[in-house]
Design a protein around this motif. Structure first.
Motif, PDB file in Angstrom:
ATOM      1  N   SER A 291       0.811  -1.226   0.000  1.00 55.99           N
ATOM      2  CA  SER A 291       0.000   0.000   0.000  1.00 55.99           C
ATOM      3  C   SER A 291       0.842   1.273   0.000  1.00 55.99           C
ATOM      4  N   PHE A 292       2.159   1.119  -0.058  1.00 54.06           N
ATOM      5  CA  PHE A 292       3.022   2.292   0.061  1.00 54.06           C
ATOM      6  C   PHE A 292       2.838   3.253  -1.114  1.00 54.06           C
ATOM      7  N   GLY A 293       2.649   2.732  -2.317  1.00 53.12           N
ATOM      8  CA  GLY A 293       2.427   3.601  -3.476  1.00 53.12           C
ATOM      9  C   GLY A 293       1.164   4.419  -3.339  1.00 53.12           C
ATOM     10  N   SER A 294       0.102   3.827  -2.793  1.00 48.12           N
ATOM     11  CA  SER A 294      -1.145   4.558  -2.582  1.00 48.12           C
ATOM     12  C   SER A 294      -0.961   5.678  -1.569  1.00 48.12           C
ATOM     13  N   ILE A 295      -0.171   5.411  -0.531  1.00 44.94           N
ATOM     14  CA  ILE A 295       0.106   6.430   0.482  1.00 44.94           C
ATOM     15  C   ILE A 295       0.898   7.581  -0.135  1.00 44.94           C
ATOM     16  N   CYS A 296       1.899   7.271  -0.943  1.00 49.91           N
ATOM     17  CA  CYS A 296       2.703   8.315  -1.598  1.00 49.91           C
ATOM     18  C   CYS A 296       1.835   9.182  -2.506  1.00 49.91           C
ATOM     19  N   TYR A 297       0.945   8.546  -3.242  1.00 44.59           N
ATOM     20  CA  TYR A 297       0.073   9.265  -4.175  1.00 44.59           C
ATOM     21  C   TYR A 297      -0.877  10.195  -3.425  1.00 44.59           C
ATOM     22  N   GLY A 298      -1.578   9.676  -2.437  1.00 44.25           N
ATOM     23  CA  GLY A 298      -2.534  10.495  -1.697  1.00 44.25           C
ATOM     24  C   GLY A 298      -1.887  11.621  -0.911  1.00 44.25           C
ATOM     25  N   SER A 299      -0.664  11.409  -0.449  1.00 45.66           N
ATOM     26  CA  SER A 299       0.005  12.413   0.379  1.00 45.66           C
ATOM     27  C   SER A 299       0.328  13.685  -0.397  1.00 45.66           C
ATOM     28  N   LEU A 300       0.385  13.595  -1.730  1.00 51.16           N
ATOM     29  CA  LEU A 300       0.695  14.778  -2.538  1.00 51.16           C
ATOM     30  C   LEU A 300      -0.419  15.815  -2.514  1.00 51.16           C
ATOM     31  N   PHE A 301      -1.677  15.365  -2.475  1.00 49.57           N
ATOM     32  CA  PHE A 301      -2.787  16.274  -2.729  1.00 49.57           C
ATOM     33  C   PHE A 301      -3.777  16.423  -1.562  1.00 49.57           C
ATOM     34  N   THR A 302      -3.888  15.414  -0.712  1.00 43.43           N
ATOM     35  CA  THR A 302      -4.983  15.377   0.251  1.00 43.43           C
ATOM     36  C   THR A 302      -4.982  16.566   1.200  1.00 43.43           C
ATOM     37  N   ALA A 303      -3.822  16.901   1.759  1.00 38.44           N
ATOM     38  CA  ALA A 303      -3.765  17.952   2.775  1.00 38.44           C
ATOM     39  C   ALA A 303      -4.228  19.303   2.230  1.00 38.44           C
ATOM     40  N   ALA A 304      -3.762  19.662   1.027  1.00 34.23           N
ATOM     41  CA  ALA A 304      -4.133  20.953   0.448  1.00 34.23           C
ATOM     42  C   ALA A 304      -5.633  21.013   0.148  1.00 34.23           C
ATOM     43  N   ILE A 305      -6.198  19.929  -0.378  1.00 33.61           N
ATOM     44  CA  ILE A 305      -7.618  19.924  -0.747  1.00 33.61           C
ATOM     45  C   ILE A 305      -8.509  20.012   0.482  1.00 33.61           C
ATOM     46  N   ARG A 306      -8.179  19.271   1.530  1.00 36.16           N
ATOM     47  CA  ARG A 306      -9.033  19.292   2.719  1.00 36.16           C
ATOM     48  C   ARG A 306      -8.958  20.639   3.436  1.00 36.16           C
ATOM     49  N   THR A 307      -7.778  21.284   3.435  1.00 35.48           N
ATOM     50  CA  THR A 307      -7.666  22.612   4.053  1.00 35.48           C
ATOM     51  C   THR A 307      -8.520  23.625   3.300  1.00 35.48           C
ATOM     52  N   LEU A 308      -8.480  23.579   1.971  1.00 34.19           N
ATOM     53  CA  LEU A 308      -9.304  24.466   1.155  1.00 34.19           C
ATOM     54  C   LEU A 308     -10.786  24.217   1.409  1.00 34.19           C
ATOM     55  N   ARG A 309     -11.154  22.965   1.592  1.00 38.78           N
ATOM     56  CA  ARG A 309     -12.554  22.618   1.837  1.00 38.78           C
ATOM     57  C   ARG A 309     -13.046  23.190   3.158  1.00 38.78           C
ATOM     58  N   TRP A 310     -12.211  23.127   4.204  1.00 41.24           N
ATOM     59  CA  TRP A 310     -12.600  23.708   5.500  1.00 41.24           C
ATOM     60  C   TRP A 310     -12.901  25.192   5.365  1.00 41.24           C
ATOM     61  N   GLU A 311     -12.008  25.921   4.693  1.00 39.70           N
ATOM     62  CA  GLU A 311     -12.179  27.363   4.566  1.00 39.70           C
ATOM     63  C   GLU A 311     -13.433  27.702   3.761  1.00 39.70           C
ATOM     64  N   ILE A 312     -13.660  26.996   2.658  1.00 44.73           N
ATOM     65  CA  ILE A 312     -14.815  27.298   1.810  1.00 44.73           C
ATOM     66  C   ILE A 312     -16.115  26.966   2.532  1.00 44.73           C
ATOM     67  N   ARG A 313     -16.149  25.864   3.261  1.00 47.87           N
ATOM     68  CA  ARG A 313     -17.357  25.516   4.018  1.00 47.87           C
ATOM     69  C   ARG A 313     -17.657  26.559   5.092  1.00 47.87           C
ATOM     70  N   GLY A 314     -16.615  27.009   5.791  1.00 40.94           N
ATOM     71  CA  GLY A 314     -16.820  28.026   6.813  1.00 40.94           C
ATOM     72  C   GLY A 314     -17.329  29.328   6.226  1.00 40.94           C
ATOM     73  N   LEU A 315     -16.763  29.749   5.077  1.00 38.22           N
ATOM     74  CA  LEU A 315     -17.199  30.979   4.414  1.00 38.22           C
ATOM     75  C   LEU A 315     -18.611  30.837   3.864  1.00 38.22           C
ATOM     76  N   ARG A 316     -18.911  29.679   3.284  1.00 34.80           N
ATOM     77  CA  ARG A 316     -20.221  29.468   2.663  1.00 34.80           C
ATOM     78  C   ARG A 316     -21.355  29.543   3.682  1.00 34.80           C
ATOM     79  N   SER A 317     -21.090  29.092   4.900  1.00 35.45           N
ATOM     80  CA  SER A 317     -22.140  29.073   5.917  1.00 35.45           C
ATOM     81  C   SER A 317     -22.461  30.459   6.465  1.00 35.45           C
ATOM     82  N   LYS A 318     -21.599  31.462   6.170  1.00 35.32           N
ATOM     83  CA  LYS A 318     -21.796  32.797   6.739  1.00 35.32           C
ATOM     84  C   LYS A 318     -22.036  33.880   5.693  1.00 35.32           C
ATOM     85  N   ILE A 319     -22.238  33.496   4.435  1.00 34.04           N
ATOM     86  CA  ILE A 319     -22.388  34.501   3.375  1.00 34.04           C
ATOM     87  C   ILE A 319     -23.705  35.255   3.481  1.00 34.04           C
TER      88      ILE A 319
END
Length: 498
Positions: A291-319
């Protein structure tokens, strides 16, 4: 991505026989956990990304050694400056002048990470609340200090970060009680599994070994005889490499902990007679092999996408009723939601338990959540953001300690050393935080697959999470009716005017 076509092993381990393909049960179904038991065959996944990551480690490791040795004990030991002489400024500086400054950041980050693990059972809830409320203030103070030393760009950056952090906390303040409830139960689970804490400690030691080489090379870059622009570009490349390496190690821990938590929930406790022998070692074996290849692949993108999602969800709920801004944010929201379908942290649970490729795991996990309604609960929960705030605060403290010492010895290199030292601290503290986050993701996966697993583990928590899920589904249903009613009214008015 690319899956290897190698045949599965001729005999499956006892760990494999304890789990199998997921049963997408509706939440609240009466299916038992015995449905999750067929034998799993493991084959190598995402091999292309495994090879890319290993090649990247070799190249970067060689470059770090060259940069560090070139200025170790004597300037331009490897005669690199002769290639830059004439078109870049050349200055005298030694690797050891800055290596000790990075050692401060590594020491502080490791101390904070190990302290977190040590106090996990008794003070985790208080530490997480403290981090949420302190981070905004800390960012503001760092911003003021940057303005004071005439670093206006960084002062503005930290000021914007402080404002965004404040707005985000305000936007999700009503969600924090439920978030803390989930985190408390995750901590309870992890605290009763000391072997996963030991895995996190060992991973921090491994990371410290790599950081000793990385900081050696980074110190050599800071001491290089080139201009500041060249140094910053080289440090940026090295920082991206360090981020990927740190994320891979964090997600190896994530897979190991997820596999252990999943087995504990399925078998009704770590002391159960049906538990396979050495489950942590089996999970670790799969994490660093098939499973090491899957971990390497996901580690490239997951953190940035989830951080962006938190910010957009927080902003969307208060517009509110600003239609233009809502339209723009909705576009970004749906774009990020599409990406989350293919890159999410819950994929690591599927990787740990079922040995799938990363995209397959992420897609299956997200479809499971959407088919059972648990996705609405995950969208409401902010546990990942709270843990990230603790990680960021740890990184800021590490970077500040290194920057203060740099200010006394090499004041012209404060930001260069401080910013890279902050990344080192974040990775070390993140290795401690990922233990709790892994438990959270495993709890949600188990709840979506078979709620009876959570009910058997903690009946009170099961009742609370089920009630909250019911409330969130009702809220979404009411909101959908409101949107539909609004659209019908608009169409009627348009028809009348026509």
């Amino acid at each position: 991505m690319n899956d290897s076509q190698s045949s599965p092993s001729s005999s499956s381990s006892s760990y494999d026989s304890a789990v199998g393909p997921p049963q997408a049960n509706a939440v609240g179904s009466s299916s038992s956990s015995q449905g999750i038991s067929p034998t799993v065959s493991r084959s190598w996944r995402d091999v292309f990304w495994l090879l890319i990551f290993m090649a990247h480690l070799i190249v970067v490791g060689f470059a770090l050694g060259v940069f560090g040795l070139n200025r170790f004990k004597q300037p331009d030991r490897l005669n690199i400056d002769k290639y830059t002489m004439g078109f870049l400024e050349n200055k005298d500086g030694l690797t050891e002048d800055y290596w000790s400054l990075y050692a401060v950041a590594g020491g502080v980050g490791a101390f904070l990470g190990w302290t977190w693990l040590l106090l996990l059972g008794s003070r985790a809830n208080q530490m997480m609340k403290f981090s949420v409320h302190l981070l905004t203030t800390y960012l503001a103070v760092v911003s003021v200090l940057c303005f004071w030393v005439h670093q206006y760009f960084w002062g503005g950056a930290f000021a914007i970060g402080s404002a965004l952090q404040f707005l985000y906390v305000i936007s999700v303040i009503d969600r924090l009680p439920f978030t803390m409830l989930v985190l408390q139960r995750a901590v309870k689970m992890v605290w009763n599994l000391p072997e996963v804490t030991r895995v996190a400690c060992i991973s921090m030691l491994v990371m410290l070994l790599w950081l000793s080489l990385w900081s050696f090379g980074a110190a050599g870059v800071v001491a290089l005889g080139i201009g500041d622009g060249g140094r910053w570009w080289l440090l940026l490349v090295l920082s991206v490499s360090l981020f990927w390496t740190g994320a891979v190690l964090c997600n190896i821990v994530h897979v190991v902990v997820s596999g252990m938590v999943f087995l504990v929930l399925i078998h009704g406790g770590r002391e159960s007679n049906s538990m396979p022998p050495k489950p942590v070692m089996s999970s670790l074996q799969y994490a660093v092999t098939t499973s090491f290849g899957s971990i390497c692949y996901g580690s490239l993108f997951t953190a940035a996408i989830r951080t962006l999602r938190w910010e957009i969800r927080g902003l969307r709920s208060k517009i509110g009723s600003n239609e233009c801004l809502l339209c723009c944010v909705d576009f970004l929201f749906h774009l990020v939601e599409f990406l989350v379908r293919w890159f999410n942290m819950y994929a690591y649970v599927q990787i740990a338990v079922y040995g799938k490729s990363f995209n397959h795991s992420a897609k299956d996990a997200w479809e499971l959540f959407q088919s059972t309604g648990v996705e609405s609960l995950i969208a409401y929960d902010c546990s990942g953001a709270v843990l990230f705030m603790s990680t960021l605060l740890g990184g800021l403290v590490s970077g500040t300690c290194a920057a203060v010492w740099t200010k006394m010895k090499h004041p012209e290199r404060v930001l260069m050393v401080g910013s890279t030292a902050m990344l080192m601290g974040m990775i070390l503290v993140g290795l401690a935080m990922v233990v709790v986050e892994s438990a959270v993701t495993s709890i949600y996966i188990c709840y979506a697959e078979d709620p009876a697993l959570i009910n058997r583990w903690d009946a009170a928590f099961f009742a609370q999470i089920s009630e909250k899920l019911h409330q969130r589904l009702q809220h979404r249903s009411a909101r959908a009716r409101e949107v539909l009613s609004h659209r019908i009214d608009d169409q009627v008015q348009a028809a009348v005017l026509a």
